[in-house]
Design a protein around this motif. Structure first.
Motif, short mmCIF file in Angstrom:
data_model
loop_
_atom_site.label_atom_id
_atom_site.label_comp_id
_atom_site.label_asym_id
_atom_site.label_seq_id
_atom_site.Cartn_x
_atom_site.Cartn_y
_atom_site.Cartn_z
N SER A 90 -0.42 54.43 -31.48
CA SER A 90 0.53 55.05 -30.57
C SER A 90 -0.17 55.64 -29.35
N ASP A 91 -1.30 56.32 -29.57
CA ASP A 91 -2.03 56.90 -28.45
C ASP A 91 -2.57 55.83 -27.51
N ILE A 92 -3.02 54.73 -28.06
CA ILE A 92 -3.52 53.63 -27.24
C ILE A 92 -2.37 52.98 -26.46
N LEU A 93 -1.26 52.73 -27.15
CA LEU A 93 -0.12 52.04 -26.54
C LEU A 93 0.46 52.83 -25.37
N GLU B 111 -11.57 60.08 -34.62
CA GLU B 111 -10.97 59.76 -35.91
C GLU B 111 -9.55 60.32 -35.98
N TRP B 112 -8.57 59.43 -36.08
CA TRP B 112 -7.17 59.82 -36.18
C TRP B 112 -6.77 60.00 -37.65
N PRO B 113 -5.68 60.72 -37.90
CA PRO B 113 -5.19 60.85 -39.28
C PRO B 113 -4.89 59.50 -39.91
N SER B 114 -4.37 58.57 -39.11
CA SER B 114 -4.08 57.23 -39.60
C SER B 114 -4.04 56.26 -38.43
N PRO C 163 -21.30 60.72 -35.01
CA PRO C 163 -20.19 61.16 -35.86
C PRO C 163 -18.84 60.94 -35.20
N ASP C 164 -17.82 60.79 -36.04
CA ASP C 164 -16.44 60.68 -35.56
C ASP C 164 -15.86 62.08 -35.37
N ILE C 165 -15.20 62.29 -34.26
CA ILE C 165 -14.63 63.60 -33.93
C ILE C 165 -13.15 63.60 -34.29
N ARG C 166 -12.76 64.57 -35.14
CA ARG C 166 -11.38 64.69 -35.57
C ARG C 166 -10.65 65.78 -34.78
N PRO C 167 -9.34 65.69 -34.66
CA PRO C 167 -8.59 66.74 -33.95
C PRO C 167 -8.62 68.04 -34.74
N TYR C 168 -8.67 69.15 -34.01
CA TYR C 168 -8.72 70.45 -34.69
C TYR C 168 -7.76 71.41 -34.02
N PRO C 169 -7.03 72.23 -34.80
CA PRO C 169 -7.03 72.24 -36.26
C PRO C 169 -6.29 71.07 -36.91
N ASP C 170 -5.35 70.46 -36.17
CA ASP C 170 -4.58 69.36 -36.73
C ASP C 170 -4.03 68.50 -35.59
N TYR C 171 -3.86 67.23 -35.88
CA TYR C 171 -3.33 66.31 -34.87
C TYR C 171 -1.94 66.73 -34.39
N SER C 172 -1.17 67.37 -35.26
CA SER C 172 0.19 67.77 -34.91
C SER C 172 0.24 68.87 -33.86
N ASN C 173 -0.91 69.50 -33.57
CA ASN C 173 -0.94 70.54 -32.53
C ASN C 173 -1.01 69.96 -31.13
N TYR C 174 -1.11 68.63 -31.01
CA TYR C 174 -1.27 67.99 -29.70
C TYR C 174 -0.14 67.02 -29.42
N GLY C 175 -0.09 66.56 -28.18
CA GLY C 175 0.91 65.57 -27.80
C GLY C 175 2.30 66.15 -27.83
#
Length: 390
Positions: free
Chosen positions: A51-54, A42-45, A103-115
């Motif tokens: 973007s991750d797929i592309l 599960e992505w934030p949006s 269940p859908d797995i969300r990034p932790y603690p936040d998506y902004s910590n990756y990439g």
């Protein structure tokens, strides 16, 4: 007459199958079983997902849940970047709900910590979390800073020990391990044990240097305990250093063993002096090959055997008993094609295991939807199981 008998047999068979399914559903409803895969993220949006797929940052077949911890009604899972690309985040979280089988797995603690992190407001970049451990409301994540670890490791950042507050869901500290690691260091597991005085020490296994790294949280200091080398030279490339926390009579110990070693050792983790000077003692000779999976944080150590038999079954050893085959108890029957990779105490005061088609994953024999991992309570084996290690 024969047609009537055949009809009755078919009816009996159908009834039996329905009863079995109802029984399984009742167990799942009471205790919970969760199917985890890279297809359920599960992505934030939709913007981040697209973007991750592309750009090739998301490939379900490369995502494998390998380790986990539980706190309250949440599970935190490590999804290491075993390969070069395809895993958008290596630490995820999902809510434990018996009605949500996938269940859908969300990034932790936040998506902004990756990439491509590191922008304004981001204090910690996470490269590759390989193991996690929870102690008193704080999740400790071991980030090796390397990717493609199954083939040719690529350094993307420093190895670090990350502390995350589980109430605020924010990073409260990131300790750089560069000062105490070497180019040939191989970091694998993280656990935490308190001394009798309440001081918290976080331990990281470094099998490449035959050391246990110790982080004194209260003092903010790092040091390493040099271990006796007890593995044959031809096993070095496949070496694994297991760490497992144990509590006996109110005192904390850190049991450790090399996967290809014949010995089990213990560190007196209850004393500050013992930890500082590395008070290590030999527990005994392992009577069988033991792939250690975890503990209940009490006296039970969980493992699966290696080298023959039902290698995917989970066994328990109470450290108050001798390290002998007769002390081992079968506590979990795994499915034939699933391999347990971790065991931990957690939700609903039960001990849980995560098992996956890990062997198929390592050989690249999974379809486009990716490998599957099953998170479920230990099932206790069956009533008439004997000690099959014998």
């Amino acid at each position: 007459m024969l047609r009537w008998i055949a009809s009755m047999m078919a009816l009996i068979e159908t009834t039996f199958v329905m009863l079995v399914e109802m029984s399984w559903l009742a167990v799942a409803e009471n205790y919970g079983t969760f199917l985890l895969s890279g297809s359920n993220l599960e992505w934030p949006s939709v913007v981040e997902e697209s973007s991750d797929i592309l750009f090739g940052r998301y490939e379900p077949r490369k995502i494998l849940v390998h380790g986990f911890q539980m706190d309250g009604e949440r599970a935190y899972v490590a999804m290491p970047r075993f390969m070069k690309a395809g895993v958008p985040w290596s630490l995820g979280v999902f809510r434990l709900d018996v009605m949500d089988f996938e269940p859908d797995i969300r990034p932790y603690p936040d998506y902004s910590n990756y990439g491509s992190c590191g922008g304004p407001g981001t204090t910690t970049c996470i490269v590759n979390v390989v193991d996690v451990y929870i102690e008193n409301g704080v999740l400790w994540a071991l980030d090796t800073g390397t990717i493609n670890v199954m083939w040719k490791p690529l350094r993307q950042g420093p190895a670090q020990l990350i502390g995350i507050n589980l109430t605020t869901h924010t990073v409260i500290g990131a300790t750089d391990l560069s000062a105490i690691t070497w180019p040939d260091s191989v970091l694998e597991y993280v656990v935490a044990v308190r001394t009798l005085c309440g001081r918290l020490n976080v331990y990281v296994s470094d099998v490449g240097r035959h050391k246990i790294i110790v982080y004194d949280v209260d003092a903010g200091r790092l040091h390493a305990i040099q271990l006796p080398e007890t593995i044959p030279v031809d096993s070095h490339r496949r070496a694994v250093l297991h760490l497992v926390p144990v509590g006996v009579a109110g005192r904390g110990y850190l049991y450790y063993t090399y996967r290809h070693s014949g010995y089990m050792f213990a560190l007196d983790a209850w004393s500050r002096e013992s930890v500082t000077y590395g008070a290590v003692s030999e527990v005994g000779v392992k009577p069988v090959g033991m792939h250690v999976l975890g503990s209940d944080r009490g006296t039970n150590v969980y493992f699966r055997t290696t080298g023959g038999g039902n290698d995917n079954d989970v066994w328990a050893w109470d450290v108050n008993r001798p390290l002998e085959v007769r002390s081992f108890v079968l506590v979990h029957r795994s499915y034939l094609y699933l391999t347990p990779t971790a065991v931990a105490a957690g939700w609903r005061n039960m001990v849980w295991t995560v098992e996956s088609n890990y062997d198929e994953y390592t050989t690249g024999n999974v379809d486009c939807t990716g490998p599957r991992a099953l998170l479920r309570p230990l099932n206790g084996g069956t009533v008439d199981d004997s000690n099959e290690i014998l």
